[in-house]
Design a protein around this motif. Structure first.
Motif, PDB file in Angstrom:
ATOM      1  N   ILE A   1       1.250  -0.814   0.205  1.00  0.00           N
ATOM      2  CA  ILE A   1      -0.432   0.319  -0.118  1.00  0.00           C
ATOM      3  C   ILE A   1       0.789   1.418  -0.625  1.00  0.00           C
ATOM      4  O   ILE A   1       0.466   2.186  -0.383  1.00  0.00           O
ATOM      5  N   TYR A   2       2.112   0.780   0.874  1.00  0.00           N
ATOM      6  CA  TYR A   2       2.276   2.871   0.254  1.00  0.00           C
ATOM      7  C   TYR A   2       3.246   2.484  -0.758  1.00  0.00           C
ATOM      8  O   TYR A   2       3.540   3.727  -0.848  1.00  0.00           O
ATOM      9  N   LEU A   3       3.676   1.614  -1.580  1.00  0.00           N
ATOM     10  CA  LEU A   3       4.907   1.990  -2.484  1.00  0.00           C
ATOM     11  C   LEU A   3       3.642   1.835  -3.703  1.00  0.00           C
ATOM     12  O   LEU A   3       4.051   2.866  -4.346  1.00  0.00           O
ATOM     13  N   LEU A   4       2.138   1.645  -3.455  1.00  0.00           N
ATOM     14  CA  LEU A   4       1.620   2.250  -4.558  1.00  0.00           C
ATOM     15  C   LEU A   4       0.873   3.739  -4.215  1.00  0.00           C
ATOM     16  O   LEU A   4       0.485   4.292  -5.797  1.00  0.00           O
ATOM     17  N   HIS A   5       1.444   4.299  -3.113  1.00  0.00           N
ATOM     18  CA  HIS A   5       0.876   5.687  -2.742  1.00  0.00           C
ATOM     19  C   HIS A   5       2.121   6.404  -3.570  1.00  0.00           C
ATOM     20  O   HIS A   5       1.875   7.325  -3.768  1.00  0.00           O
ATOM     21  N   LYS A   6       3.729   5.730  -3.018  1.00  0.00           N
ATOM     22  CA  LYS A   6       4.532   6.833  -3.113  1.00  0.00           C
ATOM     23  C   LYS A   6       5.275   6.691  -5.084  1.00  0.00           C
ATOM     24  O   LYS A   6       5.723   7.439  -4.877  1.00  0.00           O
TER      25      LYS A   6
ATOM     26  N   LYS B   1       1.556   1.692 -12.156  1.00  0.00           N
ATOM     27  CA  LYS B   1       1.527   0.562 -13.620  1.00  0.00           C
ATOM     28  C   LYS B   1       3.304   0.237 -13.151  1.00  0.00           C
ATOM     29  O   LYS B   1       3.707  -1.634 -13.933  1.00  0.00           O
ATOM     30  N   GLN B   2       4.078   0.387 -12.576  1.00  0.00           N
ATOM     31  CA  GLN B   2       5.859  -0.386 -12.406  1.00  0.00           C
ATOM     32  C   GLN B   2       5.730  -0.860 -11.457  1.00  0.00           C
ATOM     33  O   GLN B   2       6.143  -1.829 -11.353  1.00  0.00           O
ATOM     34  N   VAL B   3       4.905  -1.043  -9.972  1.00  0.00           N
ATOM     35  CA  VAL B   3       4.754  -1.635  -8.904  1.00  0.00           C
ATOM     36  C   VAL B   3       4.085  -2.642  -9.345  1.00  0.00           C
ATOM     37  O   VAL B   3       4.443  -3.844  -8.760  1.00  0.00           O
TER      38      VAL B   3
ATOM     39  N   THR C   1       4.635  -7.380 -20.796  1.00  0.00           N
ATOM     40  CA  THR C   1       3.208  -6.993 -21.665  1.00  0.00           C
ATOM     41  C   THR C   1       3.009  -6.192 -21.136  1.00  0.00           C
ATOM     42  O   THR C   1       2.533  -4.901 -21.702  1.00  0.00           O
ATOM     43  N   PHE C   2       2.038  -6.556 -19.309  1.00  0.00           N
ATOM     44  CA  PHE C   2       1.603  -5.818 -18.886  1.00  0.00           C
ATOM     45  C   PHE C   2       2.547  -3.881 -18.919  1.00  0.00           C
ATOM     46  O   PHE C   2       2.121  -2.715 -18.932  1.00  0.00           O
ATOM     47  N   LEU C   3       3.951  -4.162 -18.077  1.00  0.00           N
ATOM     48  CA  LEU C   3       4.623  -2.875 -18.599  1.00  0.00           C
ATOM     49  C   LEU C   3       5.116  -2.055 -19.936  1.00  0.00           C
ATOM     50  O   LEU C   3       4.811  -0.692 -19.840  1.00  0.00           O
ATOM     51  N   LEU C   4       4.880  -2.799 -20.528  1.00  0.00           N
ATOM     52  CA  LEU C   4       4.588  -2.570 -22.050  1.00  0.00           C
ATOM     53  C   LEU C   4       3.727  -1.592 -22.377  1.00  0.00           C
ATOM     54  O   LEU C   4       3.375  -0.781 -23.236  1.00  0.00           O
ATOM     55  N   VAL C   5       2.754  -2.634 -22.447  1.00  0.00           N
ATOM     56  CA  VAL C   5       1.023  -2.047 -23.499  1.00  0.00           C
ATOM     57  C   VAL C   5       0.020  -1.856 -21.886  1.00  0.00           C
ATOM     58  O   VAL C   5      -0.512  -0.612 -22.739  1.00  0.00           O
TER      59      VAL C   5
END
Length: 503
Positions: free
Chosen positions: A113-118, A122-124, A232-236
């Motif tokens: 949750i902390y990472l998703l806020h900081k 998409k990258q997380v 694919t997620f990171l690219l698309v």
């Protein structure tokens, strides 16, 4: 020019309106408030945009969701192809190998949750998918309970941020009324994972003269596909609808606006202690927590292959015979969705009806004699069909809890209950009671009865509160007269007397 001004100028140059800033602000990316500029568009334009989003975003989301669930149930298929004997699992070690995954998932949830806020969501998510795919492949290297448990724990860690991230991403792309169908699609992907997993292991197990066992090949293959999905997620997948490569400039404007106007209350995203205290005093919070615990504790999927195999079927026939189970799951999931669509104020009754098939299945597994193998198999098929309840649970949480802090606490309580149930459930399946696990089935029968009581209690609280507010409105209290919800109104459902609970 500041970096903020440069960003605003770039947004205007690309044809995006100030709704982009609103969307970003709600994601914690900008601190200042923004005005939402109105955009006129037709229903036809909106349908075209939604179709494009579904074709790209929803399809990839569903694939990822499917492989995430496949990771969780991989043990069930591997168990009948030699995992328990090769790794020398004894007693409750198989059950603990299933439970420990959720210890890892729960432990990382706080960090996630902390990472998703900081960090950019998409990258997380993309990096998490790649990491969990790599860890999935490491399952092939485990040769003892300690090794298996360690890998399973880290697999849970890697997946801890994905589930809450999908909730946020869903709110980025779809309007509130569109979200239940998309949630049902994700849950349907869980059932598809069981079918794909069975066929995958059937194929891997058919490989002759391989240097490693078929179930280990399936771990490597599933992990490799998961890594490919992560890349694919990171690219698309675009960061937001504002940068969607598959939409035209005008469609991006509309895609941003149609969601941003429902999410314009970003200024309320701070934690409200008054809402928190009122929520912790509300019995509905604990009933929602109990729903998740009970539904997850009664899941029999992780032990499904062992049940069928123990009835005397070969490993390969076990995989094929198990396939009707997830097919029935798909049917009940979409029956639940159809029920919500036609009876939006009958969701509590729909949940109780959806509980009946798995409840009957557990009764069959507990009461039928071992000689009735096909009847027991039918009981197992029915017993797996409690996934449909999740869709209705999420629908009720979304509809019946107002206020940012209050809704956050309720959603988090449901997730905690989910982890608790997934940890505790496998411990009811005693290794000495294979294949029908009478103690576990007896417990499931009782837990389903408790679930119905909890659902009736929730309905009663909501029904009598609605009646009380109707009486206030009839007596001339203007604040109790039902009216459309306002996105700028951060009052809770407890404070807003004009609010009516969905039953």
């Amino acid at each position: 020019m500041s970096s903020t001004d440069e960003h605003d100028a770039a947004a205007k140059e690309s044809g995006l309106d100030q709704g982009v800033q609103v969307l970003e602000a709600n994601d914690g990316r900008k601190a200042q408030e923004s005005e939402l500029v109105h955009i006129d568009y037709t229903d036809k334009e909106e349908r075209q945009i939604v179709r494009k989003i579904d074709a790209i975003v929803l399809l990839l989301f569903a694939c990822i969701y499917m492989f995430q669930y496949l990771d969780k149930i991989a043990l069930s298929y591997a168990a009948i192809f030699g995992l328990r004997t090769d790794l020398h699992l004894h007693g409750q070690e198989y059950s603990w190998a299933s439970s420990i995954f959720y210890f890892g998932q729960f432990a990382f949830e706080w960090v996630g949750i902390y990472l998703l806020h900081k960090l950019p969501i998409k990258q997380v998510v993309g990096v998490s998918i790649v990491i969990w795919g790599a860890i999935m492949m490491c399952l092939a290297a485990a040769n003892s309970f300690a090794g298996l448990a360690t890998v399973r724990f880290f697999l849970g860690l890697a997946e801890g941020a994905v589930a809450p991230a999908f909730v946020i991403l869903t709110s980025f792309w779809w309007k509130k009324k569109e979200q239940p169908i998309r949630v049902a699609t994700f849950v349907s992907a869980n059932a598809m994972a069981q079918i794909v997993g069975a066929l995958l292991l059937y194929g891997c197990g058919s490989i002759k003269n391989a240097s490693i066992k078929g179930f280990k090949i399936s771990f490597l293959l599933a992990g490799g596909i998961t890594i490919l999905l992560g890349v694919t997620f990171l690219l698309v997948i675009p960061l937001t609808p504002a940068t969607a490569w598959f939409l035209t400039p005008r469609q991006r404007e509309i895609a941003v606006y149609r969601v941003a106007r429902e999410r314009a209350s970003f200024q309320h995203n701070q934690f409200d202690m008054q809402q928190a205290w009122a929520t912790f005093k509300d019995p509905r919070l604990y009933l929602v927590f109990l729903w998740a615990v009970l539904v997850c504790m009664t899941s029999v999927v992780v032990f499904g292959s062992i049940v069928i195999n123990g009835l005397g079927f070969s490993p390969f026939r076990t995989l094929l015979i198990g396939l009707p189970g997830p097919a029935i799951q798909l049917l009940t999931i979409w029956l639940g969705v159809i029920g919500i669509w036609f009876f939006p104020n009958g969701r509590g009754i729909i949940q109780c009806l959806l509980i009946l098939p798995p409840w009957i299945g557990c009764i069959m597994l507990y009461s039928l004699p071992y000689a009735d193998k096909w009847a027991l198999t039918g009981g197992y098929w029915l017993a797996t069909c409690n996934s449909s309840v999740f869709v209705v649970n999420m629908s009720l949480i979304a509809s019946n809890f107002k206020g940012h802090t209050r809704k956050t606490i309720v959603s988090f309580a449901y997730f905690i209950g989910y982890c608790v149930g997934c940890i505790a459930g496998p411990q009811m399946f005693l290794a000495t009671e294979t294949p029908t696990y009478p103690t576990a089935m007896r417990a499931c029968i009782g837990l389903y009865a408790v679930y119905i009581v909890a659902q009736v209690a929730y309905l009663a609280l909501s029904y009598y509160e609605n009646k009380r507010r109707d009486k206030l409105a009839a007596a001339g209290d203007d604040s109790a007269i039902p009216r459309p919800a306002s996105d700028e109104d951060n009052r809770t459902d407890l404070e807003d007397l004009s609010f009516r609970y969905v039953l």
